[in-house]
Scaffold this motif. Structure first.
Motif, mmCIF file in Angstrom:
data_model
loop_
_atom_site.group_PDB
_atom_site.id
_atom_site.type_symbol
_atom_site.label_atom_id
_atom_site.label_comp_id
_atom_site.label_asym_id
_atom_site.label_seq_id
_atom_site.Cartn_x
_atom_site.Cartn_y
_atom_site.Cartn_z
ATOM 1 N N GLU A 39 0.574 -12.793 -0.497
ATOM 2 C CA GLU A 39 -0.703 -12.579 0.200
ATOM 3 C C GLU A 39 -0.694 -11.277 0.984
ATOM 4 O O GLU A 39 -1.746 -10.637 1.142
ATOM 5 C CB GLU A 39 -0.995 -13.762 1.116
ATOM 6 C CG GLU A 39 -1.369 -15.020 0.351
ATOM 7 C CD GLU A 39 -1.757 -16.186 1.236
ATOM 8 O OE1 GLU A 39 -2.438 -17.099 0.751
ATOM 9 O OE2 GLU A 39 -1.364 -16.195 2.427
ATOM 10 N N LYS A 40 0.453 -10.853 1.419
ATOM 11 C CA LYS A 40 0.569 -9.560 2.108
ATOM 12 C C LYS A 40 0.125 -8.425 1.188
ATOM 13 O O LYS A 40 -0.461 -7.429 1.627
ATOM 14 C CB LYS A 40 2.019 -9.341 2.555
ATOM 15 C CG LYS A 40 2.297 -7.959 3.144
ATOM 16 C CD LYS A 40 3.776 -7.787 3.426
ATOM 17 C CE LYS A 40 4.087 -6.364 3.869
ATOM 18 N NZ LYS A 40 5.541 -6.142 4.069
ATOM 19 N N TYR A 41 0.380 -8.589 -0.099
ATOM 20 C CA TYR A 41 0.002 -7.570 -1.079
ATOM 21 C C TYR A 41 -1.403 -7.786 -1.646
ATOM 22 O O TYR A 41 -1.834 -7.060 -2.528
ATOM 23 C CB TYR A 41 1.027 -7.529 -2.210
ATOM 24 C CG TYR A 41 2.306 -6.822 -1.811
ATOM 25 C CD1 TYR A 41 2.461 -5.448 -1.983
ATOM 26 C CD2 TYR A 41 3.357 -7.530 -1.227
ATOM 27 C CE1 TYR A 41 3.631 -4.801 -1.600
ATOM 28 C CE2 TYR A 41 4.532 -6.886 -0.834
ATOM 29 C CZ TYR A 41 4.657 -5.526 -1.028
ATOM 30 O OH TYR A 41 5.810 -4.875 -0.638
ATOM 31 N N GLY A 42 -2.096 -8.786 -1.138
ATOM 32 C CA GLY A 42 -3.495 -8.972 -1.510
ATOM 33 C C GLY A 42 -3.782 -10.025 -2.555
ATOM 34 O O GLY A 42 -4.940 -10.228 -2.928
ATOM 35 N N PHE A 43 -2.753 -10.708 -3.055
ATOM 36 C CA PHE A 43 -2.988 -11.751 -4.044
ATOM 37 C C PHE A 43 -3.494 -13.031 -3.366
ATOM 38 O O PHE A 43 -3.194 -13.287 -2.201
ATOM 39 C CB PHE A 43 -1.705 -12.055 -4.822
ATOM 40 C CG PHE A 43 -1.329 -10.985 -5.805
ATOM 41 C CD1 PHE A 43 -1.882 -10.959 -7.064
ATOM 42 C CD2 PHE A 43 -0.422 -9.985 -5.443
ATOM 43 C CE1 PHE A 43 -1.544 -9.964 -7.974
ATOM 44 C CE2 PHE A 43 -0.089 -8.986 -6.340
ATOM 45 C CZ PHE A 43 -0.640 -8.977 -7.612
ATOM 46 N N LYS A 44 -4.229 -13.818 -4.126
ATOM 47 C CA LYS A 44 -4.698 -15.115 -3.642
ATOM 48 C C LYS A 44 -3.754 -16.178 -4.191
ATOM 49 O O LYS A 44 -3.482 -16.228 -5.386
ATOM 50 C CB LYS A 44 -6.123 -15.392 -4.132
ATOM 51 C CG LYS A 44 -7.139 -14.351 -3.690
ATOM 52 C CD LYS A 44 -8.468 -14.575 -4.424
ATOM 53 C CE LYS A 44 -9.451 -13.443 -4.124
ATOM 54 N NZ LYS A 44 -10.695 -13.558 -4.931
ATOM 55 N N PHE A 45 -3.252 -17.021 -3.334
ATOM 56 C CA PHE A 45 -2.343 -18.083 -3.748
ATOM 57 C C PHE A 45 -3.197 -19.277 -4.158
ATOM 58 O O PHE A 45 -3.961 -19.818 -3.348
ATOM 59 C CB PHE A 45 -1.421 -18.451 -2.576
ATOM 60 C CG PHE A 45 -0.049 -18.889 -2.981
ATOM 61 C CD1 PHE A 45 0.831 -18.000 -3.577
ATOM 62 C CD2 PHE A 45 0.372 -20.202 -2.767
ATOM 63 C CE1 PHE A 45 2.112 -18.405 -3.953
ATOM 64 C CE2 PHE A 45 1.642 -20.601 -3.140
ATOM 65 C CZ PHE A 45 2.522 -19.709 -3.720
#
Length: 261
Positions: A249-255
């Motif tokens: 999530e820090k890199y912008g992905f959605k979990f």
């Protein structure tokens, strides 16, 4: 005699060393992952290695390229695709351990321009004129016939009524990172990439975001291959943890799943 003894000792050591790589190899996992995963997954892999001592070797490319390599017998333990189509493809070729498959991550696609571009704050909606916006320059994205980001981009532009006019201006790249590089170098006036890619490249800026309903949901499935090493299950379990979620999530992905502890 002393020299001979020394040579014999060296031979014994070398012979013993030649047996050890097999054991070391058992503690290495090979991951084939979509190019857009590089920065985030490198960070996840470093955390996993620090925790377990198991080394992770990652190979990044377009999901289409990786899927075909797996089909041809490339020694991958894990496949992370940027869309479900290519995961479905390798599954149909009986190279994926289906029970291990999970839709792990989500993403979004954005319109980018070089950092110093005068283009800014583009409203991406029905009828927006991408061809006019690009002017005499090119628009970079992944190959729309095979690379996931390109497929998402084409789907969005078709739905918004912008594809037909813009198509001649497209520069089709072999991967999303190749498209990102074209824009960062100023070789393309605009590009369509994942928001996570734009976030890690200082040479570009996001000038617009595509509506979620303009393209199929962007889903990154992950699974073990049918030839995966035993350690792979532990690695896949780590990808589902809160620790991995924080990094991704820090890199912008959605979990997309509920994390384990």
């Amino acid at each position: 005699m002393i020299r001979i003894a020394g040579l014999f000792t060296a031979f014994v050591i070398l012979a013993g060393a030649s047996l050890s790589p097999a054991a070391a190899e058992d503690k290495t996992i090979t991951v084939f992952a979509a190019a857009s995963m590089k920065n985030a997954l490198d960070a996840v892999d470093a955390a996993y290695t620090a925790k377990t001592g198991v080394k992770v070797t990652a190979s990044y490319a377009a999901s289409s390229v990786l899927a075909r390599q797996i089909e041809q017998g490339a020694p991958a333990d894990v496949f992370v695709s940027a869309d479900t189509d290519w995961m479905d493809y390798v599954t149909s070729k009986k190279t994926i351990n289906e029970p291990t498959r999970v839709n792990l991550l989500g993403n979004s696609i954005v319109l980018i321009a070089p950092k110093d571009s005068k283009i800014d704050n583009v409203t991406i909606a029905q009828g927006f004129d991408l061809a006019k916006l690009a002017g005499d320059g090119r628009i970079a994205t992944g190959d729309v016939k095979s690379v996931p980001v390109g497929k998402y981009a084409k789907a969005a532009l078709e739905k918004l009524g912008a594809w037909t006019a813009a198509e001649p201006k497209f520069a089709m790249a072999e991967s999303v990172r190749a498209a990102l590089t074209l824009v960062a170098r100023g070789e393309a006036n605009l590009g369509i990439v994942y928001s996570t890619d734009a976030k890690v490249e200082p040479g570009v800026k996001i000038v617009g975001t595509f509506p979620e309903n303009s393209h199929p949901a962007i889903i990154y499935p992950v699974a073990a291959t049918t030839t995966a090493k035993p350690e792979t299950n532990d690695y896949l379990a780590f990808l589902r943890t809160s620790a991995a979620k924080t990094i991704l999530e820090k890199y912008g992905f959605k979990f997309l799943i509920s994390p384990t502890t």
